[in-house]
Design an enzyme around this catalytic site. Structure first.
Site, PDB file in Angstrom:
ATOM      1  N   ARG A 165       0.809  -1.228   0.000  1.00 24.50           N
ATOM      2  CA  ARG A 165       0.000   0.000   0.000  1.00 24.50           C
ATOM      3  C   ARG A 165       0.844   1.281   0.000  1.00 24.50           C
ATOM      4  O   ARG A 165       0.427   2.302   0.564  1.00 24.50           O
ATOM      5  CB  ARG A 165      -0.936   0.058   1.211  1.00 24.50           C
ATOM      6  CG  ARG A 165      -2.063  -0.957   1.217  1.00 24.50           C
ATOM      7  CD  ARG A 165      -3.072  -0.676   0.102  1.00 24.50           C
ATOM      8  NE  ARG A 165      -4.276  -1.448   0.315  1.00 24.50           N
ATOM      9  CZ  ARG A 165      -4.414  -2.740   0.001  1.00 24.50           C
ATOM     10  NH1 ARG A 165      -3.412  -3.388  -0.581  1.00 24.50           N
ATOM     11  NH2 ARG A 165      -5.552  -3.367   0.223  1.00 24.50           N
ATOM     12  N   SER A 236     -10.828  -0.248   3.657  1.00 26.28           N
ATOM     13  CA  SER A 236     -10.050  -0.520   4.868  1.00 26.28           C
ATOM     14  C   SER A 236      -9.575   0.801   5.455  1.00 26.28           C
ATOM     15  O   SER A 236      -8.953   1.599   4.750  1.00 26.28           O
ATOM     16  CB  SER A 236      -8.811  -1.350   4.546  1.00 26.28           C
ATOM     17  OG  SER A 236      -9.174  -2.590   4.018  1.00 26.28           O
ATOM     18  N   GLU A 332      -4.801   3.707   6.720  1.00 24.76           N
ATOM     19  CA  GLU A 332      -4.544   3.645   5.279  1.00 24.76           C
ATOM     20  C   GLU A 332      -5.134   4.895   4.635  1.00 24.76           C
ATOM     21  O   GLU A 332      -4.654   5.383   3.615  1.00 24.76           O
ATOM     22  CB  GLU A 332      -5.202   2.386   4.684  1.00 24.76           C
ATOM     23  CG  GLU A 332      -4.978   2.291   3.183  1.00 24.76           C
ATOM     24  CD  GLU A 332      -5.665   1.125   2.501  1.00 24.76           C
ATOM     25  OE1 GLU A 332      -5.880   0.082   3.114  1.00 24.76           O
ATOM     26  OE2 GLU A 332      -5.974   1.287   1.303  1.00 24.76           O
TER      27      GLU A 332
HETATM   28  N1  EPU Z   1     -11.534 -10.823  10.045  1.00 24.33           N
HETATM   29  C1  EPU Z   1     -11.952 -10.724  11.364  1.00 24.33           C
HETATM   30  N2  EPU Z   1     -12.959  -9.850  11.657  1.00 24.33           N
HETATM   31  C2  EPU Z   1     -13.557  -9.075  10.725  1.00 24.33           C
HETATM   32  C3  EPU Z   1     -13.121  -9.189   9.363  1.00 24.33           C
HETATM   33  C4  EPU Z   1     -12.082 -10.075   9.058  1.00 24.33           C
HETATM   34  O1  EPU Z   1     -11.449 -11.396  12.252  1.00 24.33           O
HETATM   35  O2  EPU Z   1     -14.440  -8.299  11.052  1.00 24.33           O
HETATM   36  C5  EPU Z   1     -10.427 -11.746   9.720  1.00 24.33           C
HETATM   37  C6  EPU Z   1     -10.828 -12.736   8.647  1.00 24.33           C
HETATM   38  O3  EPU Z   1     -11.370 -13.878   9.219  1.00 24.33           O
HETATM   39  C7  EPU Z   1      -9.523 -12.988   7.918  1.00 24.33           C
HETATM   40  C8  EPU Z   1      -8.717 -11.738   8.107  1.00 24.33           C
HETATM   41  O4  EPU Z   1      -9.388 -10.981   9.114  1.00 24.33           O
HETATM   42  O5  EPU Z   1      -8.814 -14.022   8.525  1.00 24.33           O
HETATM   43  C9  EPU Z   1      -8.494 -10.999   6.836  1.00 24.33           C
HETATM   44  O6  EPU Z   1      -9.736 -10.463   6.341  1.00 24.33           O
HETATM   45  P1  EPU Z   1      -9.916 -10.053   4.791  1.00 24.33           P
HETATM   46  O7  EPU Z   1      -9.688 -11.218   3.927  1.00 24.33           O
HETATM   47  O8  EPU Z   1     -11.210  -9.341   4.662  1.00 24.33           O
HETATM   48  O9  EPU Z   1      -8.704  -9.079   4.489  1.00 24.33           O
HETATM   49  P2  EPU Z   1      -8.214  -7.746   5.184  1.00 24.33           P
HETATM   50  O10 EPU Z   1      -6.820  -7.946   5.631  1.00 24.33           O
HETATM   51  O11 EPU Z   1      -9.153  -7.313   6.250  1.00 24.33           O
HETATM   52  C10 EPU Z   1      -7.235  -6.801   2.971  1.00 24.33           C
HETATM   53  C11 EPU Z   1      -7.185  -5.481   2.274  1.00 24.33           C
HETATM   54  C12 EPU Z   1      -8.487  -5.224   1.539  1.00 24.33           C
HETATM   55  C13 EPU Z   1      -8.697  -6.338   0.535  1.00 24.33           C
HETATM   56  C14 EPU Z   1      -8.733  -7.679   1.297  1.00 24.33           C
HETATM   57  C15 EPU Z   1      -8.840  -8.853   0.367  1.00 24.33           C
HETATM   58  C16 EPU Z   1      -5.703  -4.053   3.560  1.00 24.33           C
HETATM   59  C17 EPU Z   1      -5.592  -2.878   4.472  1.00 24.33           C
HETATM   60  N3  EPU Z   1      -6.938  -4.412   3.221  1.00 24.33           N
HETATM   61  O12 EPU Z   1      -8.251  -6.706   3.973  1.00 24.33           O
HETATM   62  O13 EPU Z   1      -8.335  -4.000   0.829  1.00 24.33           O
HETATM   63  O14 EPU Z   1      -9.899  -6.169  -0.190  1.00 24.33           O
HETATM   64  O15 EPU Z   1      -7.512  -7.830   2.046  1.00 24.33           O
HETATM   65  O16 EPU Z   1      -7.652  -9.026  -0.301  1.00 24.33           O
HETATM   66  O17 EPU Z   1      -4.681  -4.609   3.156  1.00 24.33           O
HETATM   67  C18 EPU Z   1      -8.670  -1.648   1.050  1.00 24.33           C
HETATM   68  O18 EPU Z   1      -7.447  -1.522   1.025  1.00 24.33           O
HETATM   69  O19 EPU Z   1      -9.430  -0.636   1.160  1.00 24.33           O
HETATM   70  C19 EPU Z   1      -9.261  -2.973   1.008  1.00 24.33           C
HETATM   71  C20 EPU Z   1     -10.574  -3.179   1.135  1.00 24.33           C
END
Ligand code: EPU
Length: 336
Positions: A165, A236, A332
């Protein structure tokens, strides 16, 4: 044509959809117009901020300057030999229109990045990423204008110094260059990346194609993330924090279920969503701002939130996570 509006609400121009006033909102259709603007007293006498789709911004108060936006949105393809095709897209093209263009043309590389809000110019500054792909994986070079000298400059992928990012445009060269176009390199024969989360499960037995992967990504995203046209947010709100091995080992011994992923330089990337969720973030609200019920990493403008509500909620979340895990969350979202 250069289009100058005065004293205008930015509500339609940023995805938090708060009623922020800008002194000027200025759009342009060509690089020559951008240069003309940069040389004009309007930009010399006022502070200015260049925005894309406004999907990663939090205006904390009215903006007493010029908000600039590119309306340049052409796209063209160029031969890249046996295996590749170059596609040059201008900065103001809506990111997902670009993805749709590539998928329709049978070109692989950006299908996992379907449905991300924002525009092409910002994709290259922010190094957008999702479902195991980052845009740096498909960027060949970035075309810019130097705001001081008005010279054009092309940055190679390596010169952009991409990381999670981030890029040189968010670090050392912050505010110095305006992106005018991005040259992407796409595959004639797609190489699918389906390891992230439940992408494969969603695809089920469907034949794997650019369209089916795009549709699966759109399905996962719409289950977890708010549609910014309906509920204001900036995706995010925090980046996933990166910690050293020792810190991670200590946390893991105390919280064995904690998700983590390998990161740069042998470090470990933690899941900010998980940390927030497990520190009691779920359901937290301040004024009209709330932690999104389907994804704790997202702060939504649930009910006519003021910027102060979002700032206070973000601070509360940071405090909860820091107190429980001794991990600092970094936004972010850019605070303006
Ligand atoms: N999780 C929780 N609680 C929640 C939501 C998620 O415990 O309320 C856990 C899930 O079970 C999972 C982990 O968190 O194990 C990761 O969740 P997710 O796959 O949704 O990915 P993220 O790390 O929360 C990142 C990016 C997103 C992108 C997704 C999918 C960043 C800051 N965010 O989110 O990007 O869509 O992966 O690849 O890296 C953005 O940057 O605006 C964005 C939406």
């Amino acid at each position: 044509m250069i289009d100058i509006k005065e004293n205008i609400s930015l509500k339609p121009y940023h995805t938090f959809h708060m009623d922020i006033q800008a002194r000027y909102f200025v759009e342009y259709d060509t690089v020559a117009e951008l240069k003309e603007l940069l040389a004009s007293s309007l930009l010399k006498d006022n502070k200015f901020l260049h925005i894309g789709g406004g999907s990663n911004l939090l205006f904390t108060k009215d903006y007493d300057g010029v908000v600039l936006h590119s309306r340049m949105n052409s796209v063209r393809r160029m031969d890249g030999g046996n295996d590749f095709v170059y596609v040059v897209a201008e900065s103001g093209m809506v990111w997902d229109d670009f993805v749709a263009y590539c998928v329709d043309a049978g070109l692989g590389g950006v299908e996992n990045l379907s449905n991300i809000p924002g525009e092409v110019g910002a994709s290259a500054i922010q190094n957008i990423g999702a479902y195991g792909v980052e845009v740096k994986d498909v960027i060949d070079s970035v075309f810019c204008i130097d705001v001081e000298t008005l010279q054009e400059r092309v940055f190679s992928n390596a010169e952009c110094r991409y990381s999670y990012r981030s890029s040189i445009f968010k670090q050392e060269l912050r505010g110095r260059y305006i992106v005018t176009a991005v040259k992407y390199v796409l595959r004639k024969k797609p190489e699918f990346r389906l390891e992230y989360g439940n992408l494969r499960t969603i695809l089920g037995d469907a034949p794997i194609s650019l369209e089916s992967v795009r549709n699966a990504v759109i399905t996962v995203r719409s289950r977890k993330l708010p549609d910014p046209d309906i509920v204001g947010s900036a995706g995010s709100f925090f980046v996933n924090p990166i910690v050293g091995r020792e810190h991670y080992s200590r946390l893991l011994s105390e919280y064995p279920g904690m998700p983590a992923y390998p990161a740069e330089e042998g470090k470990v990337k933690l899941s900010a969503a998980w940390l927030i969720d497990n520190a009691g973030g779920h359901g937290k609200r301040v004024g009209g701002a709330a932690v999104y019920h389907k994804q704790c990493l997202v702060i939504v403008n649930e009910n006519d939130a003021f910027p102060e509500d979002v700032v206070a909620l973000a601070e509360l979340i940071r405090k909860c996570v820091f107190e429980k895990y001794n991990v600092e969350l970094t936004p972010e979202v850019n605070f303006i």
